[in-house]
Design an enzyme around this catalytic site. Sequence first.
Site, mmCIF file in Angstrom:
data_model
loop_
_atom_site.group_PDB
_atom_site.id
_atom_site.type_symbol
_atom_site.label_atom_id
_atom_site.label_comp_id
_atom_site.label_asym_id
_atom_site.label_seq_id
_atom_site.Cartn_x
_atom_site.Cartn_y
_atom_site.Cartn_z
ATOM 1 C CD GLU A 45 -2.760 1.222 2.415
ATOM 2 O OE1 GLU A 45 -3.906 1.857 2.836
ATOM 3 O OE2 GLU A 45 -2.153 0.423 4.242
ATOM 4 C CE LYS A 117 -7.009 1.200 3.711
ATOM 5 N NZ LYS A 117 -5.345 2.099 4.223
ATOM 6 C CB CYS A 161 -4.090 -1.915 5.145
ATOM 7 S SG CYS A 161 -3.173 -1.476 6.432
#
Length: 278
Positions: A45, A117, A161
Amino acid sequence: PMSSVIHVAAIQSKPEKTLEANLKNTQELLVEAAHRGSNIVVLPENFAYYKQSNLQLAGHTEASDRGPVRQFLAEQSALLGIWIVGGTVPVMDSLSKPVARSLVYNPKGDCVGHYDKIHLFDAYIESETVKNSYSESDYYSHGKSIVTLPTEYCRLGLSVCYDLRFAELYQQLSQANAQVVTVPAAFTATTGRDHWELLLRARAVEQQFFVIGANLVDRHHSSRGLWGGSAIIDPWGTVLASLEDDTGVAVAEIDLRTIDQLRKRMPVQQHRMLISKY
């Protein structure tokens, strides 16, 4: 028939102060991954812009495929003949804040899809040595769509994440037939020590697919430590390859037949009682 065996890689890099330095380091690691036979390579990321103060500016720069990081990913995938899951890049997508976008490039250098995300990290973390509050939603907009993509090797499922803490996302990726799920991350040293590998393995075991976690690393940074610990996990939860707190590349050979064999013996997905079945 297509071979069921794929070589996959997770890249672990340490953020530098400039975009140029980040891209140079990333490029060296991509070359290493390709030389080691990888077909699909996952970047961490925010591998390019981690320490940039103005994410909005970066987001505007990367809003078209002429953005420097998008050009870099297109060039590297074509040059090396590999699939690249480009970690995340801040991309302005009409709103006032960028999305954290995971861009996927095929070996011809085409961007064939992306995932924004969904879960943003807003948390207060303390350890013996540091207290930190994180507020990603101040800087980013939430993504909205679950994404899987076909490659000639497998069906990829995309996540990033903090998504790791939300099992329902991975349940939906499984229902969309993902076989290999990517998790680019910048997991903190404090949370990463206790939860990073545990969560990667839990998601792989729950959904019976392969998981590739590619994390930034800077474990001993005075204020904002990054855990590293990048790993490739099989559907049984076994760690096939991993890194500690060095930069580098974790490479593993995975066999997709493992998924079908395991799901035949233990058809977890068909045993669900509490979740809507498609």
